[in-house]
Design a protein around this motif. Structure first.
Motif, PDB file in Angstrom:
ATOM      1  N   PRO A 164     -18.688 -24.525  68.374  1.00 48.39           N
ATOM      2  CA  PRO A 164     -18.910 -23.076  68.271  1.00 48.39           C
ATOM      3  C   PRO A 164     -18.886 -22.617  66.820  1.00 48.39           C
ATOM      4  O   PRO A 164     -18.043 -23.072  66.035  1.00 48.39           O
ATOM      5  N   PRO A 165     -19.808 -21.762  66.436  1.00 49.81           N
ATOM      6  CA  PRO A 165     -19.841 -21.298  65.043  1.00 49.81           C
ATOM      7  C   PRO A 165     -18.592 -20.498  64.690  1.00 49.81           C
ATOM      8  O   PRO A 165     -18.000 -19.838  65.553  1.00 49.81           O
ATOM      9  N   LYS A 175     -19.658 -24.629  73.147  1.00 48.04           N
ATOM     10  CA  LYS A 175     -20.261 -24.555  71.818  1.00 48.04           C
ATOM     11  C   LYS A 175     -20.718 -23.140  71.469  1.00 48.04           C
ATOM     12  O   LYS A 175     -21.487 -22.949  70.529  1.00 48.04           O
ATOM     13  N   LYS A 176     -20.211 -22.163  72.203  1.00 45.81           N
ATOM     14  CA  LYS A 176     -20.623 -20.773  72.011  1.00 45.81           C
ATOM     15  C   LYS A 176     -19.510 -19.931  71.404  1.00 45.81           C
ATOM     16  O   LYS A 176     -18.334 -20.132  71.697  1.00 45.81           O
ATOM     17  N   THR A 177     -19.917 -18.977  70.567  1.00 45.70           N
ATOM     18  CA  THR A 177     -19.041 -17.894  70.139  1.00 45.70           C
ATOM     19  C   THR A 177     -19.659 -16.592  70.635  1.00 45.70           C
ATOM     20  O   THR A 177     -20.856 -16.360  70.457  1.00 45.70           O
ATOM     21  N   ILE A 178     -18.834 -15.759  71.275  1.00 41.90           N
ATOM     22  CA  ILE A 178     -19.330 -14.526  71.891  1.00 41.90           C
ATOM     23  C   ILE A 178     -18.670 -13.328  71.232  1.00 41.90           C
ATOM     24  O   ILE A 178     -17.430 -13.264  71.128  1.00 41.90           O
ATOM     25  N   LEU A 179     -19.484 -12.383  70.780  1.00 47.15           N
ATOM     26  CA  LEU A 179     -19.013 -11.118  70.224  1.00 47.15           C
ATOM     27  C   LEU A 179     -19.374 -10.003  71.193  1.00 47.15           C
ATOM     28  O   LEU A 179     -20.493  -9.967  71.713  1.00 47.15           O
ATOM     29  N   GLU A 180     -18.455  -9.081  71.427  1.00 50.11           N
ATOM     30  CA  GLU A 180     -18.725  -8.025  72.393  1.00 50.11           C
ATOM     31  C   GLU A 180     -17.935  -6.771  72.044  1.00 50.11           C
ATOM     32  O   GLU A 180     -16.808  -6.844  71.550  1.00 50.11           O
ATOM     33  N   ILE A 226     -21.365 -15.534  59.878  1.00 51.27           N
ATOM     34  CA  ILE A 226     -21.405 -16.614  60.860  1.00 51.27           C
ATOM     35  C   ILE A 226     -21.704 -17.924  60.126  1.00 51.27           C
ATOM     36  O   ILE A 226     -22.646 -17.982  59.325  1.00 51.27           O
ATOM     37  N   PHE A 227     -20.925 -18.963  60.411  1.00 50.35           N
ATOM     38  CA  PHE A 227     -21.105 -20.261  59.762  1.00 50.35           C
ATOM     39  C   PHE A 227     -21.156 -21.350  60.822  1.00 50.35           C
ATOM     40  O   PHE A 227     -20.398 -21.323  61.790  1.00 50.35           O
ATOM     41  N   TRP A 228     -22.062 -22.340  60.636  1.00 49.08           N
ATOM     42  CA  TRP A 228     -22.110 -23.498  61.527  1.00 49.08           C
ATOM     43  C   TRP A 228     -22.733 -24.679  60.797  1.00 49.08           C
ATOM     44  O   TRP A 228     -23.366 -24.555  59.758  1.00 49.08           O
ATOM     45  N   ARG A 229     -22.526 -25.857  61.386  1.00 46.18           N
ATOM     46  CA  ARG A 229     -23.087 -27.087  60.815  1.00 46.18           C
ATOM     47  C   ARG A 229     -24.202 -27.636  61.718  1.00 46.18           C
ATOM     48  O   ARG A 229     -24.148 -27.472  62.903  1.00 46.18           O
TER      49      ARG A 229
END
Length: 213
Positions: free
Chosen positions: A170-171, A188-193, A210-213
């Motif tokens: 997840p990022p 593998k998810k990030t959720i904003l609400e 937001i950061f991810w590889r």
């Protein structure tokens, strides 16, 4: 259609649009990015039927987003690496529901499509790390207490959510001036609400990294 970033983010635009429009919609957006950087970007927005009818009845309809497949496809004509994968339009008792999915070949091209002027979003890749920084708008004019109460009462049912799924994990997400935005992870998810009313009544626009590889 290139104003979609303003609708999604206000994904920055939400706050930058008039409250009478934003308060009439709910937005659910999600993106899935594979290990090569390609992926899909899906959006569903629920728009109050009264607002849709008002815009349609004007001599020159001025709804600030595309309602039809044709409008979306027209907005994609001059873009690179973006195509329309699916589209649907339905109605319930209170809302028109517009859903569509875009295929994109890189996060950079997606950001260019959503925010071609780089006013609200910045994408970068360095040392194998991808980053997306975006703002929910410019400085927000203060609302008087009666207006804040009216918005909160009338439009409490509408929400904004953004789900980001990447290939490995997840990022990481960092939020500034947005304590009302919830952040959760699932697989593998990030959720904003958050509630749309919170976006409308904040004194300072949130900034999200937001950061991810």
């Amino acid at each position: 259609m290139r104003n979609l970033w303003k609708i999604l983010l206000s994904l920055a635009l939400i706050i930058s649009l008039p409250f009478c429009f934003i308060s009439c919609i709910g937005i659910e957006a999600s993106t899935k990015i594979d290990s090569k950087g390609a992926g899909t970007f899906s959006v569903e927005y629920q728009i109050a039927k009264d607002f849709v009818d008002f815009g349609s009845e004007e001599s020159t309809p001025s709804l600030p987003f595309a309602l039809s497949r044709e409008d979306i496809e027209r907005g994609l004509q001059d873009t690179e690496g973006i195509s329309l994968k699916s589209y649907s339009k339905t109605k319930n008792a209170n809302n028109m529901i517009i859903s569509f999915t875009l295929d994109f070949d890189s996060p950079e091209n997606l950001v260019k499509y959503l925010d071609p002027t780089n006013s609200f979003a910045r994408f970068n890749k360095e040392n194998g790390i991808y980053s997306l920084k975006f703002s929910f708008g410019d400085e927000i004019p203060p609302l008087d207490p009666d207006m804040k109460k009216y918005i909160s009462e009338q439009f409490a049912s509408y929400r904004f959510s953004l789900t980001i799924e990447t290939a490995k994990s997840p990022p990481e997400v960092f939020i500034q001036d947005g304590s009302f935005i919830s952040k959760t992870t699932s697989g593998k998810k990030t959720i904003l609400e958050c509630a749309m009313t919170d976006l409308l009544t904040v004194s300072t626009s949130p900034q999200i990294d937001i950061f991810w590889r």
